[in-house]
Design an enzyme around this catalytic site. Structure first.
Site, mmCIF file in Angstrom:
data_model
loop_
_atom_site.group_PDB
_atom_site.id
_atom_site.type_symbol
_atom_site.label_atom_id
_atom_site.label_comp_id
_atom_site.label_asym_id
_atom_site.label_seq_id
_atom_site.Cartn_x
_atom_site.Cartn_y
_atom_site.Cartn_z
ATOM 1 N N GLU A 1 0.887 -1.175 0.000
ATOM 2 C CA GLU A 1 0.000 0.000 0.000
ATOM 3 C C GLU A 1 0.912 1.208 0.000
ATOM 4 O O GLU A 1 1.488 1.561 1.029
ATOM 5 C CB GLU A 1 -0.887 0.007 1.253
ATOM 6 C CG GLU A 1 -1.890 -1.127 1.334
ATOM 7 C CD GLU A 1 -3.071 -0.951 0.390
ATOM 8 O OE1 GLU A 1 -3.080 0.014 -0.400
ATOM 9 O OE2 GLU A 1 -3.966 -1.793 0.422
ATOM 10 N N CYS B 1 -2.437 9.180 2.367
ATOM 11 C CA CYS B 1 -2.149 8.615 1.036
ATOM 12 C C CYS B 1 -3.244 8.998 0.052
ATOM 13 O O CYS B 1 -2.991 9.121 -1.135
ATOM 14 C CB CYS B 1 -2.009 7.102 1.141
ATOM 15 S SG CYS B 1 -3.420 6.303 1.921
HETATM 16 P P1 NAD Z 1 8.238 4.778 4.846
HETATM 17 O O1 NAD Z 1 8.345 4.008 3.591
HETATM 18 O O2 NAD Z 1 9.333 5.715 5.179
HETATM 19 O O3 NAD Z 1 8.115 3.801 6.099
HETATM 20 C C1 NAD Z 1 7.069 2.871 6.219
HETATM 21 C C2 NAD Z 1 7.497 1.749 7.146
HETATM 22 O O4 NAD Z 1 8.542 1.012 6.521
HETATM 23 C C3 NAD Z 1 8.068 2.232 8.479
HETATM 24 O O5 NAD Z 1 7.606 1.377 9.491
HETATM 25 C C4 NAD Z 1 9.577 2.081 8.283
HETATM 26 O O6 NAD Z 1 10.284 1.883 9.468
HETATM 27 C C5 NAD Z 1 9.632 0.835 7.421
HETATM 28 N N1 NAD Z 1 10.854 0.668 6.632
HETATM 29 C C6 NAD Z 1 11.762 1.601 6.257
HETATM 30 N N2 NAD Z 1 12.740 1.036 5.512
HETATM 31 C C7 NAD Z 1 12.452 -0.276 5.418
HETATM 32 C C8 NAD Z 1 13.052 -1.390 4.744
HETATM 33 N N3 NAD Z 1 14.159 -1.257 4.034
HETATM 34 N N4 NAD Z 1 12.449 -2.590 4.823
HETATM 35 C C9 NAD Z 1 11.298 -2.749 5.516
HETATM 36 N N5 NAD Z 1 10.672 -1.738 6.165
HETATM 37 C C10 NAD Z 1 11.241 -0.515 6.113
HETATM 38 O O7 NAD Z 1 6.834 5.533 4.788
HETATM 39 P P2 NAD Z 1 6.250 6.555 5.858
HETATM 40 O O8 NAD Z 1 6.946 7.858 5.706
HETATM 41 O O9 NAD Z 1 6.160 5.926 7.200
HETATM 42 O O10 NAD Z 1 4.744 6.692 5.356
HETATM 43 C C11 NAD Z 1 4.345 7.616 4.408
HETATM 44 C C12 NAD Z 1 4.110 6.948 3.083
HETATM 45 O O11 NAD Z 1 3.162 5.890 3.238
HETATM 46 C C13 NAD Z 1 3.502 7.863 2.058
HETATM 47 O O12 NAD Z 1 4.107 7.634 0.809
HETATM 48 C C14 NAD Z 1 2.037 7.444 2.018
HETATM 49 O O13 NAD Z 1 1.388 7.750 0.809
HETATM 50 C C15 NAD Z 1 2.166 5.994 2.244
HETATM 51 N N6 NAD Z 1 0.909 5.455 2.742
HETATM 52 C C16 NAD Z 1 0.155 4.682 1.920
HETATM 53 C C17 NAD Z 1 -1.050 4.197 2.361
HETATM 54 C C18 NAD Z 1 -1.890 3.333 1.469
HETATM 55 O O14 NAD Z 1 -2.800 2.718 1.997
HETATM 56 N N7 NAD Z 1 -1.646 3.265 0.177
HETATM 57 C C19 NAD Z 1 -1.491 4.484 3.649
HETATM 58 C C20 NAD Z 1 -0.706 5.271 4.469
HETATM 59 C C21 NAD Z 1 0.508 5.751 4.007
#
Ligand code: NAD
Length: 524
Positions: free
Chosen positions: A242, A276
């Site tokens: 997502e 998002c």
């Molecule tokens: P992010 O990608 O920075 O982090 C998301 C999660 O991934 C965190 O828990 C982080 O610690 C973890 N993470 C980071 N590096 C990783 C790796 N290499 N392997 C596995 N996990 C890792 O995103 P964010 O800043 O927390 O969230 C914002 C983003 O999420 C925005 O782009 C938003 O659009 C998206 N989002 C999408 C939805 C959806 O349903 N489509 C919902 C909410 C947020």
């Protein structure tokens, strides 16, 4: 065992983004701790599955009533750690989870019931088949900070009720909310190893993907999603991704201007634009463009910005400095290329260090970062269009495809346009609220992700499909087994014709030709 040796203990510190107050400090779970949690979840899973769906539903009911009782505390905890106004924490997080729980309580039993597969193949008429839905095993859930409660809770409950166990890695910015979820589930009676939280940073998330989990449900940015997909691909485990969005809003010439401008402002600034599904691009028919822009500017000016704990506040802080810098970069790039910043366009240091003013920008183009990359801040960029075709082309001109909205008093026309937009969800005359419909699947196309959460399709992601086939005549050899030959070939020609010819005469002739197969000689 995990292969990487960790020399230092990494720490995460979560802060109240409105005040800077430090809330929690945790050591990141080490690779070994993540692996141990997953091993425990693996051992617990068969027992959790064996108790059956009715029993699991009783845990969900208990969870739901606990959450209802604690709605205020949980909403406040979300506001403290993620910054969103209390009303948004209550409605877009707690209420969403209560309703998701209701949906799962109502549907899980029917969903997991064996599903007969009637078939039309005459040769197989002695068979009965059905689909069995089985849990994957251990689901690893990696969550973002922007919906720190509703996103992981909806996924967790769906995974648990279908018989999986779960290891959740909350965002490093909102670990406290992940632990609140753990407390509620524990109190509801969910066994300790059926749901575990590992707190930590990106490396902890990466360790979870590399562990022995059976599926990953990841919510976050496109960049991280690609890493997760690569790592999961190396182990060939399925993923749900997502990811981000750049959702367009198409405003046709016949709209109610007051309604549509209110929707644009709420859709762009809700959760300080850090959703998002936020309206990140707004396209308005040229004939109403000036009036629409003016209405949005006027409404943006009236918004109360500040600490979300104050019930008067409508727009809270952004989560952290890095996110603010992205917003600044996009706004400055648009300004430099000739867009008009009509309100906002700057930080609000007097409110605190993470505040950015609700911003309306007119005359944007697709050459600007603001219209191509996810901004994820309180910015509403608006452009004019001339024709319906142009509006659709602009909406589809994006690497993202999460959601979109079409605004018109003519619903039929709106629905026709909606079909032409490449996105996981298209709403006619509303924005964002699809997330509050527990029956509706949530997810995107293109770079916005793979797979779905929420609704029946979200439950489907939590199970693997087994087709079971039971033969009703165990004492009979199948006619198509070995012992081929000239006669058999002719009989089978007759059989194929019998099945598919449209001519009655040929059908009769073919039936006679094929009949001999029943008393087939020389079969092995
Ligand atoms: P992010 O990608 O920075 O982090 C998301 C999660 O991934 C965190 O828990 C982080 O610690 C973890 N993470 C980071 N590096 C990783 C790796 N290499 N392997 C596995 N996990 C890792 O995103 P964010 O800043 O927390 O969230 C914002 C983003 O999420 C925005 O782009 C938003 O659009 C998206 N989002 C999408 C939805 C959806 O349903 N489509 C919902 C909410 C947020």
């Amino acid at each position: 065992m995990a292969t990487n040796v960790e020399v230092f203990t990494r720490k995460i510190v979560s802060e109240n983004p409105a005040t800077g107050e430090q809330l929690y400090e945790f050591d990141c779970a080490s690779d070994d701790e993540v692996w141990t949690a997953v091993e425990r979840a693996k051992l617990a899973q068969p027992g959790w599955n064996a108790i059956g769906v009715e029993k699991r539903v009783t845990y969900l009911k208990k969870f739901q009533s606990l959450l209802l009782d604690r709605k205020k505390d949980i909403s406040e905890a979300i506001t403290r750690e993620a910054g969103k106004p209390y009303a948004e924490a209550l409605l877009t997080e707690v209420l969403v989870v209560l309703d998701t729980t209701r949906f799962l309580i109502d549907t899980a039993y029917g969903f997991l019931r064996d599903q007969p597969v009637p078939h039309g193949n005459l040769a197989m008429k002695a068979k009965r088949g059905w689909i069995v839905r089985e849990p994957h095993g251990v689901i690893g859930i990696i969550a973002p900070w922007n919906y720190p409660f509703s996103t992981p809770a909806a996924e967790t409950l769906s995974a648990l009720v279908t018989g999986n166990t779960v290891v959740l890695k909350p965002s490093e910015f909102t670990p406290g909310i992940g632990l609140e979820l753990e407390r509620l589930l524990r109190e509801a009676g969910i066994p300790r190893d059926a749901f575990q939280v590992v707190v930590g940073d990106g490396r902890t998330g990466a360790a979870l993907v590399e562990s022995a989990v059976d599926k990953i449900v990841f919510t976050g940015s496109v960049a991280t999603g690609k890493k997760v997909a690569q790592s999961a691909g190396a182990r060939l485990i399925p993923v749900v991704l997502e990811l981000g969005g750049k959702d367009p809003m198409l405003v046709l010439e016949d709209v109610d201007l007051d309604v549509a401008s209110s929707a644009a402002v709420w859709g762009a600034f809700m959760n300080a634009g850090q959703t998002c599904l936020s309206v990140e691009r707004c396209y308005v028919h040229r004939s109403i463009y000036p009036k629409f822009v003016e209405a949005c500017v006027e409404k943006a000016r009236k918004l109360h910005v500040g600490n979300g704990m104050d019930p008067e506040i409508e727009v809270g802080p952004m989560i952290h400095e890095r996110q603010l810098r992205v917003v600044e970069e996009h706004v400055e790039d648009a300004r430099a290329q000739g867009a008009r910043v009509l309100v906002g366009g700057a930080r609000l240091p007097e409110k605190g260090r993470n505040f950015y003013a609700p911003t309306v920008i007119a005359d944007v183009t697709h050459d600007m970062k603001l219209m191509r990359e996810e901004t994820f801040g309180p910015v509403l960029p608006i452009a004019a269009f001339e024709t319906e075709d142009e509006a659709v082309q602009l909406a589809n001109d994006s690497e993202f495809g999460l959601a979109a909205s079409v605004w018109t008093r003519n619903r039929k026309r709106g629905e026709e346009i909606a079909r032409r937009i490449n996105a996981g969800t298209v709403m006619v005359n509303d924005v964002l609220s699809c997330f509050g419909i527990s029956e509706a699947p949530h997810g995107g196309s293109k770079a916005s992700g793979i797979g779905r959460t929420h609704g029946r399709l979200g439950m489907e992601e939590m199970v693997r499909i087994k087709y079971m086939d039971s033969d009703l005549m165990p004492g009979m050899k199948k006619v198509w087994w070995y012992g081929y030959g000239e006669a058999f070939a002719r009989q089978m020609e007759g059989f194929v014709d019998l099945l598919f010819t449209r001519s009655l005469m040929t059908k009769l002739r073919s039936g006679l030709k094929a009949a001999g197969v029943v008393k087939r000689k020389g079969q092995l």
